[in-house]
Enzyme design. Structure first.
Site, mmCIF file in Angstrom:
data_model
loop_
_atom_site.group_PDB
_atom_site.id
_atom_site.type_symbol
_atom_site.label_atom_id
_atom_site.label_comp_id
_atom_site.label_asym_id
_atom_site.label_seq_id
_atom_site.Cartn_x
_atom_site.Cartn_y
_atom_site.Cartn_z
ATOM 1 N N ASP A 190 48.381 31.571 46.749
ATOM 2 C CA ASP A 190 47.997 30.178 46.537
ATOM 3 C C ASP A 190 48.947 29.439 45.614
ATOM 4 O O ASP A 190 48.866 28.214 45.505
ATOM 5 C CB ASP A 190 46.598 30.123 45.905
ATOM 6 N N LYS B 72 56.266 40.087 40.515
ATOM 7 C CA LYS B 72 55.546 40.466 41.739
ATOM 8 C C LYS B 72 56.535 40.786 42.850
ATOM 9 O O LYS B 72 56.369 41.764 43.586
ATOM 10 C CB LYS B 72 54.622 39.334 42.178
ATOM 11 N N ASP C 246 36.311 33.445 21.628
ATOM 12 C CA ASP C 246 37.195 33.960 22.680
ATOM 13 C C ASP C 246 36.715 33.525 24.058
ATOM 14 O O ASP C 246 37.498 33.047 24.883
ATOM 15 C CB ASP C 246 37.236 35.498 22.638
ATOM 16 N N ASP D 261 44.081 35.870 42.440
ATOM 17 C CA ASP D 261 43.410 34.686 41.917
ATOM 18 C C ASP D 261 43.567 33.489 42.846
ATOM 19 O O ASP D 261 44.678 33.041 43.141
ATOM 20 C CB ASP D 261 43.959 34.328 40.535
ATOM 21 N N ASP E 155 48.000 38.101 47.081
ATOM 22 C CA ASP E 155 47.724 37.681 45.706
ATOM 23 C C ASP E 155 46.208 37.715 45.497
ATOM 24 O O ASP E 155 45.432 37.747 46.465
ATOM 25 C CB ASP E 155 48.282 36.274 45.504
ATOM 26 N N THR F 261 48.824 41.411 41.853
ATOM 27 C CA THR F 261 48.259 40.482 40.872
ATOM 28 C C THR F 261 48.787 40.733 39.473
ATOM 29 O O THR F 261 49.176 41.852 39.126
ATOM 30 C CB THR F 261 46.715 40.621 40.867
ATOM 31 N N ALA F 262 48.769 39.665 38.667
ATOM 32 C CA ALA F 262 49.132 39.787 37.258
ATOM 33 C C ALA F 262 48.004 40.398 36.438
ATOM 34 O O ALA F 262 48.205 40.764 35.277
ATOM 35 C CB ALA F 262 49.500 38.416 36.685
#
Length: 339
Positions: free
Chosen positions: A266, A243, A119, A93, A91, A198-199
């Site tokens: 995580d 995922k 933003d 993040d 992963d 990862t996303a």
């Protein structure tokens, strides 16, 4: 890809979108290998990993001596060397990267005029929330997705790829957990394939994976036609069950034995991915994943120096700083609108 485009035009269930996102990520990863295979190279300036719980440790202090090759932490399973059916999945993040990749991309886009102050203030608050709670908020992810897709619609894919290269050149140098980086190197040294999962957008994932010498990346695939983004995703975000779908699809295509593979994350959102492999690890875990890992007997690695401070004190201070920054940005924006 033509078939995938047709599928995205129809209404589909969450399960179907999840499966499609996984297949699209795996197909894109394999296509990248065919175009430009990534060599399994050693990481520059490797660092010693932290010890296994209950004695977490941070990066080793500088000694002025040449950096040593990283070694597997005590109690770590030893990857079988040159096993063609074994791989490792990481992963991004808070596992490899301190913080969220989408936030760093947002900062880069703001500096290049793609985002407003409002933003970036919103993204900064979401980043602070992520660091404070140690977990992703689905609403924050949906908000980031909506903003990102709106920004890139009609833009050239090559332009975003160039921006990602510029943004993450410095981010990878400064924001990587040395302990996790050493684990990546351990699998590379064993001759295994190593994948980032990862996303984050695929364009971001590829840059980070390349900088770390990884085999490739599985990330969220944005639909593109004639070299320009349509503003839609292929399937859905590569998050949670998606995922796992991507890892399963890649394993099928690459003839991997998942029982011989390892995965690192995580977040409790990645339990589906971690449950697929024979060697699941949790790294810098959120509370839910820590509890699940203890119940399952999974190995835990915590590379945060002073876990309580990392989970409460430092993020809380960061959150206060972000609130102050966001307030200042709001005041400046209000004054600008009244002028």
């Amino acid at each position: 890809m033509a078939v995938l485009r047709r599928l995205t035009q129809a209404r589909r269930s969450t399960t179907e979108r999840t499966a499609l996102a996984g297949e699209a990520a795996a197909a894109a990863a394999e296509a990248a290998l065919r175009v430009e295979p990534t060599a399994l190279v050693e990481l520059a300036e490797p660092a010693e990993p932290a010890a296994e719980e209950p004695a977490p440790a941070g990066p080793a202090p500088a000694t002025g001596k040449p950096a040593k090759a990283p070694k597997a932490p005590a109690g770590n399973h030893t990857p079988e060397r040159d096993d063609p059916r074994a791989a490792a999945f990481f992963d991004c993040d808070n596992t490899i990267l301190r913080g969220a990749a989408i936030f760093y991309l947002g900062v880069g886009l703001y500096r290049r005029g793609f985002l407003t102050r409002r933003d970036i203030a919103r993204f900064a608050w979401q980043q602070a929330w992520f660091r404070l709670h140690g977990a992703e908020d689905p609403d924050h992810m949906a908000d980031a997705q909506h903003t990102a897709l709106g920004l890139v619609a009609g833009k050239r894919t090559a332009d975003l790829e160039a921006i990602c290269e510029e943004v993450f050149e410095q981010v990878v140098a400064d924001k990587i957990w040395p302990g996790t980086r050493a684990l990546v190197q351990m699998h590379l040294d064993a001759g295994q394939r190593v994948w980032l999962v990862t996303a984050a957008p695929l364009e971001v994932a590829r840059v980070i994976a390349h900088r770390l010498g990884m085999t490739g990346a599985l990330g969220t695939v944005a639909e593109a036609r004639d070299g320009r983004y349509t503003g839609r995703l292929v399937g859905d975000l590569l998050h949670g069950p998606a995922k796992a779908a991507a890892v399963r699809a890649l394993a099928r295509h690459e003839r991997l034995d998942l029982d011989r593979c390892a995965a690192y994350s995580d977040s409790a959102n990645d339990i589906p991915m971690l449950s697929l492999v024979g060697h699941p690890y949790v790294v810098n875990p959120d509370g839910a994943l820590r509890r699940h890992a203890r119940a399952q007997g999974w190995r835990v690695r915590d590379f945060r120096t002073g876990r309580k401070a990392a989970r409460v004190g430092l993020p809380a201070a960061a959150a206060l700083g972000v609130v102050a920054g966001a307030a200042a940005a709001a005041v400046a924006l209000h004054r600008r609108q009244r002028a």
